[in-house]
Design an enzyme around this catalytic site. Structure first.
Site, short mmCIF file in Angstrom:
data_model
loop_
_atom_site.label_atom_id
_atom_site.label_comp_id
_atom_site.label_asym_id
_atom_site.label_seq_id
_atom_site.Cartn_x
_atom_site.Cartn_y
_atom_site.Cartn_z
N ALA A 153 50.22 45.41 -0.16
CA ALA A 153 48.99 45.35 -0.94
C ALA A 153 48.01 44.42 -0.23
CB ALA A 153 49.28 44.85 -2.35
N GLY A 196 53.82 46.79 -1.51
CA GLY A 196 53.26 47.93 -2.23
C GLY A 196 53.41 49.23 -1.48
N GLU A 199 56.82 50.41 -2.28
CA GLU A 199 56.81 50.85 -3.68
C GLU A 199 56.12 52.19 -3.83
OE1 GLU A 199 56.74 46.67 -6.15
OE2 GLU A 199 55.01 47.12 -4.88
N GLU A 219 57.45 40.19 -0.87
CA GLU A 219 56.60 39.42 -1.78
C GLU A 219 57.09 37.98 -1.95
OE1 GLU A 219 56.08 43.75 -2.97
OE2 GLU A 219 57.74 42.44 -2.33
#
Length: 345
Positions: A153, A196, A199, A219
């Site tokens: 992200a 992300g 994911e 993360e």
């Protein structure tokens, strides 16, 4: 007034029979073309080709040479030209395969290694919805570049957010749009799929990986945890111990490890990856779209329901196929030793 609003007004007027008697085609033609010219000056490159195509359809529609409103003409053009004209800022969308029935969505933020942020995910959701409604599309491939599927992200977007803002706005909730698509979605992952990006790949139904792909949930390294499904989908895919190791250390795994652990279906040379994903989409596309979506639902629910409830759902969906024309055609074709002619009904 935007081009879309201008064209919508023209379409509403043309479609209203009580107004058609006084509808001034010459004035509206001039207004529409003037709007197109103003927008055209603000856009560059290949986008101009799209506006040229728009003019070619819009002009005869407004002049009444075809029996269709300008708005309908424009929306029809957009659907037909999706494979050749860019409609998004951060995505490339085209159709591939022998029958052009496999759509390919390419994340296109090369300078940021396709880092995910709200504008990009809004476009992903919109593209998915458009393709979901396109009857010519049987499957969707989601991919990035050879260097990065999506390297996480966009941290700059999140850096200054506070708890109240995240909680109050359901931050990242709309990033799950891929999971709401009924058509099969295949992730073709080259390069980095981190945070992300990993994911997002796991939101897809099938993951194919390039030989140099790397997956990870790093993360923890920046003081947070996965927030778009990493702790949940990864655990279901590779088991608690391996998922815990990845999430607590932030370590990446290779495509070969991901294949051995069951995270991906297969591994391919990077330059062949998207083609292989398209071939897989074509193979799926030979079957009934209706029954494919029912089968997809049953498999996905296996990740959420207890066994007995999952078996109950499977039986109900299985029985449901007997209400379809495609089930009858498929079985009849098998008995008659011929290829089925599915009608998606």
């Amino acid at each position: 007034m935007t081009l879309k609003k201008r064209v919508r007004r023209l379409g509403q007027a043309a479609d209203n029979p009580t107004r058609c008697q006084t509808y001034d085609h010459s004035n509206t033609t001039q207004a529409a073309l003037e709007t197109i010219r103003r927008v055209n000056t603000k856009m560059a490159g290949v986008a101009r080709a799209r506006l040229s195509q728009l003019q070619s359809v819009l002009r005869p529609a407004i002049l009444g040479r075809v029996n269709v409103s300008p708005y309908t003409a424009c929306t029809s053009l957009a659907a037909r030209q999706m494979s050749s004209a860019p409609a998004f800022e951060h995505l490339l969308v085209d159709k591939r395969g022998e029958a052009k029935n496999v759509a390919v969505i390419t994340l296109n933020r090369p300078k940021a290694l396709n880092a995910l942020f709200d504008p990009l995910m809004v476009e992903v959701n919109e593209a998915m919805k458009q393709l979901e409604e396109d009857p010519t599309v049987a499957a969707i491939v989601l991919t990035g570049s050879e260097k990065a599927f999506a390297a996480g992200a966009d941290i700059k977007q999140m850096q200054n957010k506070q708890f109240v803002e995240c909680f109050g706005s359901n931050f990242l909730e709309h990033w799950n749009g891929v999971t709401k698509i009924k058509k099969p979605v295949i992730a073709a992952v080259n390069g980095y799929a981190l945070g992300g990006g990993c994911e997002l790949a796991m939101m897809c139904d099938i993951i194919l990986a390039g030989e140099k792909a790397k997956f990870g949930q790093p993360e923890i390294v920046i003081g947070t945890i996965p927030g778009a499904g990493g702790t949940q989908r990864l655990t279901r895919a590779i088991g608690k111990s391996r998922a815990m190791q990845m999430c607590l250390t932030g370590e990446m795994i290779t495509a070969q490890q991901a294949d051995a652990w069951g995270l991906v279906s297969s591994v391919h040379p990077p330059d062949q990856l998207v083609d292989e994903a398209v071939k897989l989409g074509e193979k799926i596309g030979k079957h009934s779209k209706l029954v494919v979506s029912m089968c997809k639902e049953a498999v996905n629910k296996s990740q959420e329901l207890p066994l007995n409830e999952g078996l109950h759902l499977e039986k109900r969906l299985f029985y449901g196929t007997f209400a379809t024309n495609d089930r009858k055609e498929g079985m009849t074709a098998f008995v008659e030793k011929r290829s089925p002619n599915f009608t998606d009904s």
